[in-house]
Design a protein around this motif. Structure first.
Motif, PDB file in Angstrom:
ATOM      1  N   ASN A 311       0.813  -1.218   0.000  1.00  0.00           N
ATOM      2  CA  ASN A 311       0.000   0.000   0.000  1.00  0.00           C
ATOM      3  C   ASN A 311       0.847   1.269   0.000  1.00  0.00           C
ATOM      4  OD1 ASN A 311       1.054  -0.088   2.536  1.00  0.00           O
ATOM      5  ND2 ASN A 311      -0.908  -0.161   3.619  1.00  0.00           N
ATOM      6  N   SER A 312       2.170   1.123  -0.180  1.00  0.00           N
ATOM      7  CA  SER A 312       3.049   2.286  -0.204  1.00  0.00           C
ATOM      8  C   SER A 312       4.331   1.928  -0.946  1.00  0.00           C
ATOM      9  CB  SER A 312       3.371   2.761   1.222  1.00  0.00           C
ATOM     10  OG  SER A 312       4.112   1.778   1.906  1.00  0.00           O
ATOM     11  N   VAL A 313       5.154   2.939  -1.160  1.00  0.00           N
ATOM     12  CA  VAL A 313       6.470   2.753  -1.774  1.00  0.00           C
ATOM     13  C   VAL A 313       7.516   3.298  -0.811  1.00  0.00           C
ATOM     14  CG1 VAL A 313       7.985   3.365  -3.691  1.00  0.00           C
ATOM     15  CG2 VAL A 313       5.568   2.925  -4.116  1.00  0.00           C
ATOM     16  N   GLU A 314       8.570   2.518  -0.597  1.00  0.00           N
ATOM     17  CA  GLU A 314       9.666   2.951   0.264  1.00  0.00           C
ATOM     18  C   GLU A 314      10.848   3.380  -0.594  1.00  0.00           C
ATOM     19  OE1 GLU A 314      12.776   1.250   3.667  1.00  0.00           O
ATOM     20  OE2 GLU A 314      11.105  -0.001   2.956  1.00  0.00           O
ATOM     21  N   VAL A 315      11.311   4.598  -0.371  1.00  0.00           N
ATOM     22  CA  VAL A 315      12.488   5.134  -1.052  1.00  0.00           C
ATOM     23  C   VAL A 315      13.566   5.333   0.000  1.00  0.00           C
ATOM     24  CG1 VAL A 315      13.416   7.004  -2.461  1.00  0.00           C
ATOM     25  CG2 VAL A 315      11.038   6.295  -2.756  1.00  0.00           C
ATOM     26  N   SER A 316      14.769   4.843  -0.272  1.00  0.00           N
ATOM     27  CA  SER A 316      15.855   4.959   0.701  1.00  0.00           C
ATOM     28  C   SER A 316      17.123   5.420   0.001  1.00  0.00           C
ATOM     29  CB  SER A 316      16.100   3.626   1.412  1.00  0.00           C
ATOM     30  OG  SER A 316      16.510   2.635   0.499  1.00  0.00           O
ATOM     31  N   VAL A 317      17.931   6.186   0.703  1.00  0.00           N
ATOM     32  CA  VAL A 317      19.231   6.654   0.229  1.00  0.00           C
ATOM     33  C   VAL A 317      20.260   6.274   1.291  1.00  0.00           C
ATOM     34  CG1 VAL A 317      20.626   8.643  -0.408  1.00  0.00           C
ATOM     35  CG2 VAL A 317      18.217   8.555  -1.075  1.00  0.00           C
ATOM     36  N   SER A 318      21.183   5.374   0.931  1.00  0.00           N
ATOM     37  CA  SER A 318      22.210   4.892   1.866  1.00  0.00           C
ATOM     38  C   SER A 318      23.569   5.428   1.431  1.00  0.00           C
ATOM     39  CB  SER A 318      22.239   3.359   1.888  1.00  0.00           C
ATOM     40  OG  SER A 318      20.969   2.828   2.200  1.00  0.00           O
ATOM     41  N   ASP A 319      24.428   5.703   2.394  1.00  0.00           N
ATOM     42  CA  ASP A 319      25.776   6.170   2.082  1.00  0.00           C
ATOM     43  C   ASP A 319      26.782   5.489   2.990  1.00  0.00           C
ATOM     44  OD1 ASP A 319      26.353   7.855   4.545  1.00  0.00           O
ATOM     45  OD2 ASP A 319      24.596   8.932   3.812  1.00  0.00           O
ATOM     46  N   SER A 320      28.028   5.595   2.621  1.00  0.00           N
ATOM     47  CA  SER A 320      29.122   5.015   3.408  1.00  0.00           C
ATOM     48  C   SER A 320      29.912   6.111   4.100  1.00  0.00           C
ATOM     49  CB  SER A 320      30.044   4.187   2.497  1.00  0.00           C
ATOM     50  OG  SER A 320      30.532   4.995   1.432  1.00  0.00           O
ATOM     51  N   GLY A 321      29.201   7.163   4.506  1.00  0.00           N
ATOM     52  CA  GLY A 321      29.855   8.304   5.133  1.00  0.00           C
ATOM     53  C   GLY A 321      30.118   8.121   6.611  1.00  0.00           C
ATOM     54  N   SER A 322      30.226   9.259   7.314  1.00  0.00           N
ATOM     55  CA  SER A 322      30.622   9.247   8.722  1.00  0.00           C
ATOM     56  C   SER A 322      29.500   8.825   9.654  1.00  0.00           C
ATOM     57  CB  SER A 322      31.127  10.634   9.128  1.00  0.00           C
ATOM     58  OG  SER A 322      30.142  11.619   8.852  1.00  0.00           O
ATOM     59  N   GLY A 323      28.262   8.849   9.193  1.00  0.00           N
ATOM     60  CA  GLY A 323      27.147   8.433  10.040  1.00  0.00           C
ATOM     61  C   GLY A 323      26.688   9.529  10.982  1.00  0.00           C
ATOM     62  N   ILE A 324      25.585   9.249  11.678  1.00  0.00           N
ATOM     63  CA  ILE A 324      24.968  10.221  12.588  1.00  0.00           C
ATOM     64  C   ILE A 324      24.721   9.537  13.924  1.00  0.00           C
ATOM     65  CG2 ILE A 324      23.019  11.793  12.939  1.00  0.00           C
ATOM     66  CD1 ILE A 324      22.557  11.617   9.887  1.00  0.00           C
ATOM     67  N   ALA A 325      25.128  10.170  15.006  1.00  0.00           N
ATOM     68  CA  ALA A 325      24.906   9.616  16.336  1.00  0.00           C
ATOM     69  C   ALA A 325      23.408   9.552  16.635  1.00  0.00           C
ATOM     70  CB  ALA A 325      25.616  10.470  17.386  1.00  0.00           C
ATOM     71  N   PRO A 326      22.945   8.541  17.382  1.00  0.00           N
ATOM     72  CA  PRO A 326      21.504   8.371  17.636  1.00  0.00           C
ATOM     73  C   PRO A 326      20.837   9.584  18.265  1.00  0.00           C
ATOM     74  CG  PRO A 326      22.701   6.384  18.277  1.00  0.00           C
ATOM     75  CD  PRO A 326      23.732   7.428  17.943  1.00  0.00           C
ATOM     76  N   GLU A 327      21.552  10.348  19.078  1.00  0.00           N
ATOM     77  CA  GLU A 327      20.914  11.482  19.753  1.00  0.00           C
ATOM     78  C   GLU A 327      20.550  12.618  18.788  1.00  0.00           C
ATOM     79  OE1 GLU A 327      25.426  11.759  20.592  1.00  0.00           O
ATOM     80  OE2 GLU A 327      23.864  10.216  20.484  1.00  0.00           O
ATOM     81  N   HIS A 328      21.066  12.555  17.552  1.00  0.00           N
ATOM     82  CA  HIS A 328      20.766  13.607  16.570  1.00  0.00           C
ATOM     83  C   HIS A 328      19.738  13.166  15.532  1.00  0.00           C
ATOM     84  CE1 HIS A 328      23.990  15.907  18.278  1.00  0.00           C
ATOM     85  NE2 HIS A 328      24.918  15.057  17.891  1.00  0.00           N
ATOM     86  N   HIS A 329      19.165  11.976  15.656  1.00  0.00           N
ATOM     87  CA  HIS A 329      18.287  11.451  14.612  1.00  0.00           C
ATOM     88  C   HIS A 329      17.008  12.268  14.438  1.00  0.00           C
ATOM     89  CE1 HIS A 329      20.075   7.096  14.406  1.00  0.00           C
ATOM     90  NE2 HIS A 329      20.956   8.050  14.180  1.00  0.00           N
ATOM     91  N   GLN A 330      16.533  12.918  15.484  1.00  0.00           N
ATOM     92  CA  GLN A 330      15.305  13.706  15.381  1.00  0.00           C
ATOM     93  C   GLN A 330      15.585  15.148  14.974  1.00  0.00           C
ATOM     94  OE1 GLN A 330      12.220  12.509  15.568  1.00  0.00           O
ATOM     95  NE2 GLN A 330      13.034  10.456  15.919  1.00  0.00           N
ATOM     96  N   GLU A 331      16.614  15.745  15.550  1.00  0.00           N
ATOM     97  CA  GLU A 331      16.835  17.172  15.339  1.00  0.00           C
ATOM     98  C   GLU A 331      17.354  17.500  13.947  1.00  0.00           C
ATOM     99  OE1 GLU A 331      21.319  17.847  17.115  1.00  0.00           O
ATOM    100  OE2 GLU A 331      19.618  17.942  18.481  1.00  0.00           O
ATOM    101  N   ILE A 332      17.943  16.522  13.223  1.00  0.00           N
ATOM    102  CA  ILE A 332      18.482  16.830  11.899  1.00  0.00           C
ATOM    103  C   ILE A 332      17.382  17.194  10.903  1.00  0.00           C
ATOM    104  CG2 ILE A 332      20.549  15.420  12.160  1.00  0.00           C
ATOM    105  CD1 ILE A 332      19.140  13.225  10.598  1.00  0.00           C
TER     106      ILE A 332
END
Length: 384
Positions: A311-332
């Motif tokens: 019932n939906s389509v999932e679009v994802s963009v993955s990279d091999s960069g430096s990553g993001i710490a979990p505490e910043h997942h909402q504020e970004i």
């Protein structure tokens, strides 16, 4: 504004010059209920509450009176009201206080209470004025951003066109050194064009002018076209771009340009944070979006009645960069937030992507750990 007014312990009503109530806090609505008017939308502040003519009251207020104090009697209750006129917004502000009998308290206590009420009244008035000023400053900021970005858009397009003309050799042969300089200049110009476009989109979102053009479109064509436009930027930085679009994705109604913009912002973000030699992967596939409800059926029952198709389509963009710490997942995803201060940009790309996805009634999130890359996902419902 409503939440702010509900924190005020004093009954507060705000109307336009005709008496139509446009704001009422919790205490104010309780006061209207005691007068027999439970629905504030059907009450005229001047004629029904103050029992006076609007012309006479407005003439007195506009003549220079800072405020008018009136006494309202409703049954056994007696209320002392203060009426103020805010000329800039053309608002009538009514504050209500119950009148305390003189025999019920000591004169000294009455004086102290009166001083406290006056001080509180001044505080509320200053708070309301400060809030209105902040609203105006925020509006002016949005208008300024839109005006500046609009003025820059045309000359930047002309400059970019001249770069393309020079690089094709139409105006004469160039040396390798000249080509390198023009390529770098063109890249900087394109980055500035993207920033200007981002400012225009942000101002449109802030002012509530976002309008979706929902049409039957092919998401694979949409994302493939966008990826081809970005392939040159990835090649220049030495980052590989892999595109995997599931052929079973059906056509559905969405805004072609807005979805391209949301996905492009995610690609731009991944390219910034992926070093040379890294990889960015764009994937789109059908997805069954199981929305949570108040009463959740048992797991076996949910599987038995699960929809036969996604019932939906999932679009994802993955990279091999430096990553993001979990505490910043909402504020970004908030406006003007940049976790890595060493990268370029204004911190608007992810915020704009979030609003565009949510405008499609979709969902966006990130999965990442520090130094392990990031994967940004968003869902678009097939059936709007």
């Amino acid at each position: 504004m409503q939440t702010l007014l509900n924190c005020v312990d004093q009954a507060l009503l705000v109307s336009d010059r005709t008496g139509r109530i446009i704001l009422a806090n919790l205490k104010g609505r309780e006061y209207l209920t005691t007068l027999g008017h439970p629905d504030s939308r059907e009450v005229n502040l001047i004629s029904d509450v103050l029992k006076t003519q609007s012309e006479a009251l407005l003439e007195k207020l506009e003549a220079g009176s800072a405020e008018v104090r009136l006494e309202i009697v409703s049954g056994s209750n007696k209320f002392l009201t203060t009426v103020q006129w805010m000329s800039e917004q053309e608002w009538v502000v009514l504050q209500i206080d119950p009148v305390v009998a003189q025999s019920s308290a000591d004169a000294a206590t009455q004086l102290t209470v009166q001083e406290l009420l006056q001080e509180r009244e001044i505080t509320y008035r200053n708070l309301l004025a400060a809030y209105l000023k902040l609203q105006e400053v925020n509006r002016q900021k949005t208008v300024f951003l839109a005006s500046a970005a609009h003025e820059l858009k045309t000359p930047l397009a002309v400059i970019k066109g001249y770069y393309d003309l020079l690089l094709t050799g139409s105006l004469g042969r160039l040396t390798e050194k000249q080509k390198d300089i023009l390529e770098e200049s063109k890249e900087s110009c394109e980055r500035l064009v993207r920033l200007v476009s981002m400012f225009l989109n942000y101002s449109a979102l802030e002012s509530g002018k976002l309008v979706l053009q929902l049409r039957e479109n092919d998401l694979r064509d949409c994302l493939d076209e966008m990826a081809k436009r970005w392939s040159e930027a990835f090649q220049r930085k030495g980052v590989r771009l892999d595109v995997n679009l599931d052929p079973s994705i059906p056509s559905f109604r969405f805004d072609y340009q807005k979805v391209q913009q949301a996905a492009a912002n995610l690609l731009d973000n991944s390219l910034k944070h992926t070093p040379s030699g890294g990889t960015v992967t764009l994937v789109a596939k059908p997805h069954f979006w199981e929305r949570r409800v108040a009463e959740v059926a048992p797991a076996q029952e949910r599987r038995r009645f699960r929809l036969p198709r996604p019932n939906s389509v999932e679009v994802s963009v993955s990279d091999s960069g430096s990553g993001i710490a979990p505490e910043h997942h909402q504020e970004i995803f908030e406006d003007f937030v940049r976790v890595d201060r060493n990268t370029s940009g204004m911190g608007l790309g992810l915020a704009i992507a979030k609003r565009l996805v949510q405008a499609h009634r979709g969902k966006i999130w990130v999965e990442s750990e520090a130094r392990r890359g990031s994967t940004f996902h968003f869902l678009l419902p097939i059936e709007q």
